[in-house]
Write an enzyme that holds these catalytic residues in place. Sequence first.
Site, short mmCIF file in Angstrom:
data_model
loop_
_atom_site.label_atom_id
_atom_site.label_comp_id
_atom_site.label_asym_id
_atom_site.label_seq_id
_atom_site.Cartn_x
_atom_site.Cartn_y
_atom_site.Cartn_z
N LYS A 102 10.25 11.69 -5.58
CA LYS A 102 9.61 10.52 -4.95
C LYS A 102 9.83 9.32 -5.84
O LYS A 102 10.00 9.47 -7.05
CB LYS A 102 8.10 10.76 -4.80
CG LYS A 102 7.44 9.88 -3.77
CD LYS A 102 7.58 10.47 -2.37
CE LYS A 102 7.14 9.50 -1.31
NZ LYS A 102 7.07 10.16 0.01
N ASP A 107 9.30 5.34 2.97
CA ASP A 107 7.88 5.71 2.92
C ASP A 107 7.14 4.40 3.19
O ASP A 107 7.73 3.47 3.77
CB ASP A 107 7.51 6.32 1.55
CG ASP A 107 6.16 7.03 1.55
OD1 ASP A 107 6.07 8.19 1.96
OD2 ASP A 107 5.14 6.40 1.14
P1 NDP Z 1 4.50 2.13 7.02
O1 NDP Z 1 4.70 1.21 5.89
O2 NDP Z 1 5.42 2.09 8.19
O3 NDP Z 1 3.02 1.98 7.59
C1 NDP Z 1 1.92 2.15 6.78
C2 NDP Z 1 0.67 1.90 7.59
O4 NDP Z 1 -0.46 2.29 6.83
C3 NDP Z 1 0.49 0.43 7.91
O5 NDP Z 1 -0.24 0.29 9.10
C4 NDP Z 1 -0.32 -0.04 6.71
O6 NDP Z 1 -1.09 -1.20 6.94
C5 NDP Z 1 -1.24 1.14 6.50
N1 NDP Z 1 -1.66 1.21 5.10
C6 NDP Z 1 -0.87 1.32 4.02
N2 NDP Z 1 -1.60 1.30 2.90
C7 NDP Z 1 -2.86 1.17 3.30
C8 NDP Z 1 -4.09 1.10 2.61
N3 NDP Z 1 -4.13 1.15 1.28
N4 NDP Z 1 -5.22 0.97 3.34
C9 NDP Z 1 -5.18 0.90 4.68
N5 NDP Z 1 -4.02 0.98 5.40
C10 NDP Z 1 -2.91 1.11 4.71
O7 NDP Z 1 4.49 3.58 6.37
P2 NDP Z 1 4.70 5.00 7.06
O8 NDP Z 1 4.16 5.00 8.43
O9 NDP Z 1 6.10 5.40 6.84
O10 NDP Z 1 3.80 5.93 6.12
C11 NDP Z 1 2.44 6.20 6.41
C12 NDP Z 1 2.02 7.47 5.68
O11 NDP Z 1 2.82 8.56 6.11
C13 NDP Z 1 2.15 7.41 4.16
O12 NDP Z 1 1.11 8.18 3.59
C14 NDP Z 1 3.48 8.11 3.92
O13 NDP Z 1 3.54 8.65 2.62
C15 NDP Z 1 3.41 9.20 4.97
N6 NDP Z 1 4.69 9.78 5.38
C16 NDP Z 1 5.71 9.00 5.84
C17 NDP Z 1 6.88 9.60 6.26
C18 NDP Z 1 8.00 8.82 6.84
O14 NDP Z 1 8.98 9.43 7.26
N7 NDP Z 1 7.93 7.49 6.91
C19 NDP Z 1 7.08 11.06 6.17
C20 NDP Z 1 5.91 11.78 5.74
C21 NDP Z 1 4.78 11.14 5.35
P3 NDP Z 1 -0.57 -2.61 6.36
O15 NDP Z 1 0.59 -2.98 7.19
O16 NDP Z 1 -1.74 -3.51 6.49
O17 NDP Z 1 -0.22 -2.35 4.93
O1 2IT Z 2 6.58 11.76 2.49
C1 2IT Z 2 7.67 12.03 3.03
O2 2IT Z 2 7.98 13.19 3.35
C2 2IT Z 2 8.59 10.93 3.33
N1 2IT Z 2 8.26 9.78 3.07
C3 2IT Z 2 9.95 11.21 3.91
C4 2IT Z 2 10.89 11.64 2.85
C5 2IT Z 2 12.33 11.81 3.27
O3 2IT Z 2 13.13 12.07 2.36
O4 2IT Z 2 12.67 11.69 4.44
#
Ligand code: NDP
Ligand code: 2IT
Length: 444
Positions: free
Chosen positions: A125, A165
């Site tokens: 990561k 992420d």
């Molecule tokens: P994005 O940046 O696309 O979206 C993040 C969302 O969460 C936004 O709505 C953001 O709001 C909100 N957010 C972030 N930080 C905070 C906080 N401290 N308090 C409140 N809201 C918050 O990220 P992703 O959708 O890609 O990721 C979301 C989660 O999913 C994370 O935990 C990530 O690690 C996990 N994840 C993502 C994967 C992926 O493929 N993208 C895979 C597996 C897990 P704002 O815009 O206001 O910051």
């Molecule tokens: O938390 C996660 O699994 C991710 N942000 C996706 C990682 C990836 O390599 O696709």
Amino acid sequence: MNYVDRVLGELKAKNPCEPEFHQAATEILNGLRPVVERHPEYEKTALLERFVEPERVVMFRVPWVDDAGKVHVNKGYRVQFNSAIGPYKGGLRFHPSVNLSIIKFLGLEQILKNSLTGLPIGGGKGGSDFDPKGKSDMEIMRFCQSFMTELFRHIGQDTDVPAGDIGVGGREIGFLFGQYKRLKDEHVGVLTGRGLSYGGSLARTEATGYGLVYMAEEALACRGDGFKGKTVVISGSGNVAIYACEKAQSLGAKVVAMYDSNGYVYDKNGIDLAAVKQIKEVERGRIKEYADRVKGAEYHEGCKGIWNIPCDIALPCATQNEIDEASAKALVKNGVKYVGEGANMPTTLEGISVFRKAGVVFLPAKAANAGGVATSALEMAQSSGRLFWTFEEVDKKLKNIMVNIYRNMDAAAEEYGVKGDYVAGANIAGFKKVADAMMAQGIV
Ligand code: NDP
Ligand code: 2IT
């Protein structure tokens, strides 16, 4: 003192001031107790001590110049945690809260998540405390170029393959890839989540959210139930939240609330996802604007209140520790039956315990959100094969993977005497393959 307690104690002493890392390690090692008891060879070979120590941590300076000519310096990280079963694989997070503790918790989780996918990917990561909010495209590009100018020497398609992420989506991956290619003169699958015109996979954008709902659908089906007619609350309004909402709605659920870091919207008529996509994906705006555009919707400042909304299914899809003990109690009081973690570690240890005691079906992050990285591994396979699969092919493989993960963690929990405890089941099922690979490869 037993082996797990000793390793946890040493980890906390050796890594002070890393609360998120301690939390993730505590959850994982507690789940592994029954496995460790059956395998005394693990203690003899210091397997757990090796497992919780990253193979390599890279920390670097990221200087960049904003549109006004001002120079900024951010911190850059890449934690290459474990390569026993494949090249390091895991996302990059750009968010002002990023520090070593957060990257290490995410990296440790990623090892087991990636193992659960059944695909050959190790755990890593990275990220930066850079805040993409309010920056111009050119500022984002200069930051990404500077970040990659250091990172490129540590990664490679067979070494370490980053992805997105929080704060890193298609735009950022494009800039990062462009700089990598320029520095190495190699057009290879060194990053996933790439655009479709330069090696990306269909369905990667949707994969994490869709995968989460596929797993929840399986959990429901095993209990003679389904999404149809269910009320769902989803936190976040980013990549994972949007596509979880899309799939849940397509299965007949009513999603009534979503949020960003400023506040949440409640829409009793069901979220209008096209409006959310327009605000979040196209305009990069705030969720508050939803209530200005969609009749009948309410906006509330602050995030916590979202968990007081009655629902059958809660899908936390924003960030770590969004559901604490009080929020978990509020959800249980209002009748929640299923919780699926789309975000990484969105529930505190105390919150998990509330759900466990209440008999809520709890699908832990490393299993429930594995669809994203699984599809990243499918992107790597397509890159190596120099071919592309259709959306339907990728989506079908994704669904299969999610159902298999569900079955494996369910079976592991039962085998080790903790039936229905998917926190333990996911940790055990993920760990076994990593442990076998580490044992086979000697003391490394
Ligand atoms: P994005 O940046 O696309 O979206 C993040 C969302 O969460 C936004 O709505 C953001 O709001 C909100 N957010 C972030 N930080 C905070 C906080 N401290 N308090 C409140 N809201 C918050 O990220 P992703 O959708 O890609 O990721 C979301 C989660 O999913 C994370 O935990 C990530 O690690 C996990 N994840 C993502 C994967 C992926 O493929 N993208 C895979 C597996 C897990 P704002 O815009 O206001 O910051
Ligand atoms: O938390 C996660 O699994 C991710 N942000 C996706 C990682 C990836 O390599 O696709």
